[in-house]
Design a protein around this motif. Sequence first.
Motif, PDB file in Angstrom:
ATOM      1  N   GLN A   1       0.867  -1.176   0.000  1.00 45.18           N
ATOM      2  CA  GLN A   1       0.000   0.000   0.000  1.00 45.18           C
ATOM      3  C   GLN A   1       0.906   1.229   0.000  1.00 45.18           C
ATOM      4  N   TYR A   2       0.799   2.006  -1.056  1.00 42.87           N
ATOM      5  CA  TYR A   2       1.685   3.177  -1.135  1.00 42.87           C
ATOM      6  C   TYR A   2       1.371   4.153  -0.012  1.00 42.87           C
ATOM      7  N   ASN A   3       2.373   4.590   0.681  1.00 39.83           N
ATOM      8  CA  ASN A   3       2.207   5.471   1.827  1.00 39.83           C
ATOM      9  C   ASN A   3       2.211   6.932   1.365  1.00 39.83           C
ATOM     10  N   GLY A   4       1.226   7.273   0.540  1.00 32.77           N
ATOM     11  CA  GLY A   4       1.141   8.635   0.014  1.00 32.77           C
ATOM     12  C   GLY A   4      -0.237   8.812  -0.591  1.00 32.77           C
ATOM     13  N   PRO A   5      -0.484   9.956  -1.245  1.00 29.40           N
ATOM     14  CA  PRO A   5      -1.816  10.216  -1.805  1.00 29.40           C
ATOM     15  C   PRO A   5      -2.255   9.086  -2.735  1.00 29.40           C
ATOM     16  N   ALA A   6      -3.547   8.747  -2.634  1.00 30.90           N
ATOM     17  CA  ALA A   6      -4.070   7.630  -3.427  1.00 30.90           C
ATOM     18  C   ALA A   6      -3.984   7.931  -4.927  1.00 30.90           C
ATOM     19  N   ASN A   7      -4.051   9.215  -5.263  1.00 31.05           N
ATOM     20  CA  ASN A   7      -4.013   9.543  -6.700  1.00 31.05           C
ATOM     21  C   ASN A   7      -2.603   9.927  -7.176  1.00 31.05           C
ATOM     22  N   ALA A   8      -1.584   9.589  -6.374  1.00 30.09           N
ATOM     23  CA  ALA A   8      -0.213   9.964  -6.753  1.00 30.09           C
ATOM     24  C   ALA A   8       0.174   9.301  -8.066  1.00 30.09           C
ATOM     25  N   THR A   9       0.954   9.993  -8.840  1.00 31.66           N
ATOM     26  CA  THR A   9       1.510   9.416 -10.076  1.00 31.66           C
ATOM     27  C   THR A   9       3.028   9.562 -10.021  1.00 31.66           C
ATOM     28  N   GLY A  10       3.693   8.866 -10.914  1.00 32.47           N
ATOM     29  CA  GLY A  10       5.148   9.010 -10.987  1.00 32.47           C
ATOM     30  C   GLY A  10       5.540  10.469 -11.138  1.00 32.47           C
ATOM     31  N   ALA A  11       4.835  11.155 -12.034  1.00 34.76           N
ATOM     32  CA  ALA A  11       5.188  12.557 -12.297  1.00 34.76           C
ATOM     33  C   ALA A  11       4.964  13.422 -11.059  1.00 34.76           C
ATOM     34  N   SER A  12       3.841  13.184 -10.345  1.00 35.28           N
ATOM     35  CA  SER A  12       3.576  14.048  -9.175  1.00 35.28           C
ATOM     36  C   SER A  12       4.597  13.752  -8.071  1.00 35.28           C
ATOM     37  N   ILE A  13       5.003  12.487  -7.952  1.00 37.70           N
ATOM     38  CA  ILE A  13       6.007  12.155  -6.927  1.00 37.70           C
ATOM     39  C   ILE A  13       7.358  12.774  -7.283  1.00 37.70           C
ATOM     40  N   VAL A  14       7.718  12.692  -8.548  1.00 35.32           N
ATOM     41  CA  VAL A  14       8.998  13.301  -8.968  1.00 35.32           C
ATOM     42  C   VAL A  14       8.976  14.799  -8.683  1.00 35.32           C
ATOM     43  N   ALA A  15       7.828  15.430  -8.974  1.00 33.28           N
ATOM     44  CA  ALA A  15       7.751  16.886  -8.812  1.00 33.28           C
ATOM     45  C   ALA A  15       7.816  17.302  -7.345  1.00 33.28           C
ATOM     46  N   SER A  16       7.349  16.438  -6.439  1.00 33.54           N
ATOM     47  CA  SER A  16       7.244  16.885  -5.051  1.00 33.54           C
ATOM     48  C   SER A  16       8.269  16.238  -4.106  1.00 33.54           C
ATOM     49  N   SER A  17       9.086  15.319  -4.614  1.00 31.64           N
ATOM     50  CA  SER A  17       9.950  14.562  -3.693  1.00 31.64           C
ATOM     51  C   SER A  17      11.317  15.185  -3.507  1.00 31.64           C
ATOM     52  N   ARG A  18      11.890  14.835  -2.396  1.00 30.35           N
ATOM     53  CA  ARG A  18      13.287  15.174  -2.149  1.00 30.35           C
ATOM     54  C   ARG A  18      14.153  14.280  -3.038  1.00 30.35           C
TER      55      ARG A  18
END
Length: 503
Positions: free
Chosen positions: A391-408
């Motif tokens: 179970q991904y420990n982040g927003p249910a609608n997260a995408t690769g692109a949104s994670i790349v944009a917001s991650s450290r």
Amino acid sequence: QRTSPYTDPGNGAVPLSNSTYDYIVVGGGASGIITAQRLVETGKTVLLLERGGPSYFFTGGDLFVPWNDTVTAYEVPGIIEWLSSFPGMDGYCNDTAQVAGCILGGGTTVNGMGFIRPPSFDFGEMWPQGWQWTDVEPSAARFYERNPGTTSPSADGKYYDNAVWDVMSKELSAVGWKQVDTNDEPDEKFQIYSYPATNVANGRRSGPISTYLPLAMGKENFKLQLHTKVIQAVRQNSTITGVEVEGQGQRMIINVNQGGKVILAAGAMSSPRILFNSGIGPTEQIDIVKSGTTQVALPPENSWINLPIGFVRDHVMIELTFNTPPKKPSISSTKDPAYSHTSSGTLGITPEGNTVFTESPYLRTDTDKEAMALAIDEFLAMSRRANSTLQYNGPANATGASIVASSRLNPGVHMTGTTIMGTDDGTKNGTSVVDPNCKVYGTDNSFVVDAGMHADLPTGNTQAIVMVAAEHAVQRIIALDDGKTKLTGGDSTYRGYSRRLRI
Ligand SMILES: Cc1cc2nc3c(=O)[nH]c(=O)nc-3n(C[C@H](O)[C@H](O)[C@H](O)COP(=O)(O)OP(=O)(O)OC[C@H]3O[C@@H](n4cnc5c(N)ncnc54)[C@H](O)[C@@H]3O)c2cc1C
């Protein structure tokens, strides 16, 4: 006492060592130990200079684990997670742009021990002639014979604390990924998983300290000098006459014999500093040394060698955390899916003498961002299957692109390319710092053999490929001297396109 060709302005004469050597190797890390040991085999005299102190017990290290006074913290694989905070730890450099080991063994003493044998295609088109896999393979075989790495590190062959493996191997296999042993099948890179390959032997951290250094120790033509930091290569125009070192607060010059060679193996974050301090590199960086506070006596300005030192690449990591309900703990999976092939930054020096990133190398291009996003999407899709235990420990609608944009963006700590190899001579407006024999352009007898000379960022972690390349490099350097082996490199057939275009 004799004065250096360009004596320290404020300090007067720098004393000259009585001893001279055929080869001076700077830096007792992954590449330096291998290089020095192979040079010792030629019978010529070799001095290995290391700025840090001893590490493993048998080298004099005394950072003991609490339960045993013949084993140091560096040698116990299980300590890796908290090695950096181990009481008394002083194995890391304090003056480099990115974390690096400043102790005997260099990175191999403090690294995560991941040991990823390079696939054949890691020595591909970015490398010049003489460095294709068919050329390098025998060097790799020589290295693995001494230092094989393992996917079964425990002395009893059993796997312990295997929770991540138990969960992830099932998940990956369910989506069609294949289990391989990366130590046996390094060319398998697409949708595969493996027990992690590590540089462990006999239950302890392995590496060139235990697989190469003992073969040189005690030999009459070899000297290892610890706690000795090389400040610069001393040179008269294009000829390096020796090195200026600092140890116990004192500076000294150690010369090479007539026809001798100085080989920099101080690592991708430190060899550039030695070159800047020697009046070699972009003028802008040498000017910083000139006006800085390190009291480095540069050669006269008309003999500065303008070379494009400082291009740098590194892997980048984004951490994805998955829970495995109903059971905790969660799995934290750090992902490095992007090859980071197209991103690069630049390295420079501060007035205080620290190396710094003047431009970050991390995830600079849209291509690399997209590659990272695609890989993350693959993991998200896996965790969103009906039968998945993740179970991904982040927003249910997260995408690769949104994670790349917001991650450290976490550094891979696999920096390469700061003294990059190629056939387009950097003194003639090309992009390369060393030629295919690792010789620094514009000099007669200085070389770089470390991660900095790598023409490409590998597809996996760096230590194995760095040591394979060191084995190969030193044979080429020996061949220059013994005249027996004709290993030429760098003809015009190399498709070395300009790296500048890729920045
Ligand atoms: C914390 C960390 C974790 C890592 N994890 C992994 C991993 O799990 N797997 C993997 O494959 N790779 C890993 N790496 C990367 C790998 O260790 C390096 O790529 C490799 O060690 C580079 O080898 P090198 O020969 O270029 O330089 P280094 O191994 O860094 O050796 C350079 C040596 O030169 C010495 N030196 C520096 N300046 C001077 C000077 N002026 N005078 C004298 N001596 C000097 C240093 O003290 C050091 O001993 C990690 C690196 C670090 C720092």
